[in-house]
Scaffold this motif. Structure first.
Motif, PDB file in Angstrom:
ATOM      1  N   ASN A  19     -44.566  49.558  60.700  1.00 33.85           N
ATOM      2  CA  ASN A  19     -44.769  50.850  60.984  1.00 33.85           C
ATOM      3  C   ASN A  19     -45.224  50.718  62.758  1.00 33.85           C
ATOM      4  O   ASN A  19     -45.783  49.821  63.524  1.00 33.85           O
ATOM      5  CB  ASN A  19     -46.365  51.185  60.544  1.00 33.85           C
ATOM      6  CG  ASN A  19     -45.927  50.909  59.202  1.00 33.85           C
ATOM      7  OD1 ASN A  19     -45.082  51.591  58.165  1.00 33.85           O
ATOM      8  ND2 ASN A  19     -46.795  50.261  58.040  1.00 33.85           N
ATOM      9  N   GLU A  22     -48.714  54.409  65.613  1.00 34.94           N
ATOM     10  CA  GLU A  22     -49.588  56.058  66.051  1.00 34.94           C
ATOM     11  C   GLU A  22     -48.231  56.929  64.268  1.00 34.94           C
ATOM     12  O   GLU A  22     -47.342  57.167  64.785  1.00 34.94           O
ATOM     13  CB  GLU A  22     -49.331  56.657  67.089  1.00 34.94           C
ATOM     14  CG  GLU A  22     -50.564  56.849  67.817  1.00 34.94           C
ATOM     15  CD  GLU A  22     -52.012  56.881  67.904  1.00 34.94           C
ATOM     16  OE1 GLU A  22     -51.828  58.041  66.453  1.00 34.94           O
ATOM     17  OE2 GLU A  22     -52.700  55.961  67.963  1.00 34.94           O
ATOM     18  N   ARG A  23     -48.892  56.954  62.857  1.00 31.48           N
ATOM     19  CA  ARG A  23     -47.451  57.621  62.324  1.00 31.48           C
ATOM     20  C   ARG A  23     -47.285  58.798  62.516  1.00 31.48           C
ATOM     21  O   ARG A  23     -46.218  59.577  62.012  1.00 31.48           O
ATOM     22  CB  ARG A  23     -47.711  57.029  60.700  1.00 31.48           C
ATOM     23  CG  ARG A  23     -47.720  55.333  60.691  1.00 31.48           C
ATOM     24  CD  ARG A  23     -46.913  54.793  59.234  1.00 31.48           C
ATOM     25  NE  ARG A  23     -46.097  55.276  58.536  1.00 31.48           N
ATOM     26  CZ  ARG A  23     -45.649  54.543  57.297  1.00 31.48           C
ATOM     27  NH1 ARG A  23     -46.509  53.740  56.934  1.00 31.48           N
ATOM     28  NH2 ARG A  23     -44.816  55.812  56.589  1.00 31.48           N
ATOM     29  N   GLU A  59     -41.100  56.820  62.258  1.00 37.09           N
ATOM     30  CA  GLU A  59     -42.708  56.239  62.276  1.00 37.09           C
ATOM     31  C   GLU A  59     -42.710  54.787  61.373  1.00 37.09           C
ATOM     32  O   GLU A  59     -43.199  53.941  61.459  1.00 37.09           O
ATOM     33  CB  GLU A  59     -43.678  56.794  62.441  1.00 37.09           C
ATOM     34  CG  GLU A  59     -43.887  57.826  61.214  1.00 37.09           C
ATOM     35  CD  GLU A  59     -43.416  57.988  59.940  1.00 37.09           C
ATOM     36  OE1 GLU A  59     -42.378  58.960  59.177  1.00 37.09           O
ATOM     37  OE2 GLU A  59     -42.945  56.957  59.248  1.00 37.09           O
ATOM     38  N   HIS A  60     -41.577  54.512  60.928  1.00 37.77           N
ATOM     39  CA  HIS A  60     -41.367  52.816  59.966  1.00 37.77           C
ATOM     40  C   HIS A  60     -40.401  52.393  59.263  1.00 37.77           C
ATOM     41  O   HIS A  60     -39.790  53.278  59.468  1.00 37.77           O
ATOM     42  CB  HIS A  60     -42.570  52.790  59.267  1.00 37.77           C
ATOM     43  CG  HIS A  60     -41.992  53.703  57.632  1.00 37.77           C
ATOM     44  ND1 HIS A  60     -42.437  55.150  57.290  1.00 37.77           N
ATOM     45  CD2 HIS A  60     -41.961  53.470  56.451  1.00 37.77           C
ATOM     46  CE1 HIS A  60     -41.887  55.374  56.156  1.00 37.77           C
ATOM     47  NE2 HIS A  60     -41.605  54.685  55.301  1.00 37.77           N
ATOM     48  N   GLN A 109     -48.427  48.869  64.835  1.00 41.51           N
ATOM     49  CA  GLN A 109     -49.233  48.167  64.205  1.00 41.51           C
ATOM     50  C   GLN A 109     -48.592  46.604  64.282  1.00 41.51           C
ATOM     51  O   GLN A 109     -48.116  46.122  63.980  1.00 41.51           O
ATOM     52  CB  GLN A 109     -49.158  48.451  62.651  1.00 41.51           C
ATOM     53  CG  GLN A 109     -49.361  49.899  62.592  1.00 41.51           C
ATOM     54  CD  GLN A 109     -49.460  50.679  61.323  1.00 41.51           C
ATOM     55  OE1 GLN A 109     -49.960  49.551  59.963  1.00 41.51           O
ATOM     56  NE2 GLN A 109     -49.288  51.667  60.235  1.00 41.51           N
TER      57      GLN A 109
END
Length: 175
Positions: A19, A22-23, A59-60, A109
């Motif tokens: 991830n 900042e998702r 975002e991941h 992350q």
């Protein structure tokens, strides 16, 4: 430092979730997909591994890798991919105090999630999960519509029908 222990199996296959920090509404991965591909290619050249399946979302991302016999070091590979990608992106992201202290970029992350693939059924379940993920997150109506996925490779090989995971009431636009 926590006592987190990762499972390691020499030559194993692993499912990963990685991830961005900042998702929220971050689309950094798909906006910079070529930089991510370059980071993965450079890492695979330096430390080979087989990509079984992969999907990149804004975002991941999720991936399944098979490591070479006698090798269980996926952490170094992920660190290299993250570092190479981060170096290719212009600075400007938010950095909290902890990141500033450790001279971190604030893109990723720190940790990632891994699962050791146990058998063929577990593998198929995780491959399906990867390919359905853009539909699950509302990024595509059909798995075939998401461009940043290994689904297309699987469909070309006949593993999936092109309309796999397509809602039954959706017209086929490819006829």
């Amino acid at each position: 430092m926590s006592g987190y222990i990762r499972n390691r199996e020499l030559g194993g296959a692993y499912f990963f979730t990685v991830n961005l920090l900042e998702r929220g509404r971050n689309d950094l991965l798909v906006r910079n997909i070529d930089s991510l591909r370059d980071a993965v290619l450079a890492t695979r050249t330096a430390r080979p591994f087989e990509i079984i399946a992969w999907v990149v979302l804004p975002e991941h991302m999720h991936a399944i890798w098979k490591l070479p016999e006698g090798d269980a070091d996926y952490s170094t590979r992920w660190a290299a991919i993250k570092a190479r990608f981060s170096k290719s992106i212009a600075p400007g992201e938010f950095q909290n105090a902890s990141r500033l202290e450790k001279d971190g970029r604030g893109i990723w992350q720190r940790r990632f999630w891994e699962h050791t693939i146990r058998d063929d059924r577990d593998l198929q379940n995780h491959v399906d999960y990867i390919h359905f993920n853009p539909v699950k997150h509302g990024l595509a109506v059909r798995a075939q519509d998401w461009p940043h996925s290994s689904f297309h490779r699987f469909a070309t090989r006949g593993v999936y029908a092109l309309d796999w995971a397509t809602p039954p009431d959706l017209p086929d636009l490819h006829e």
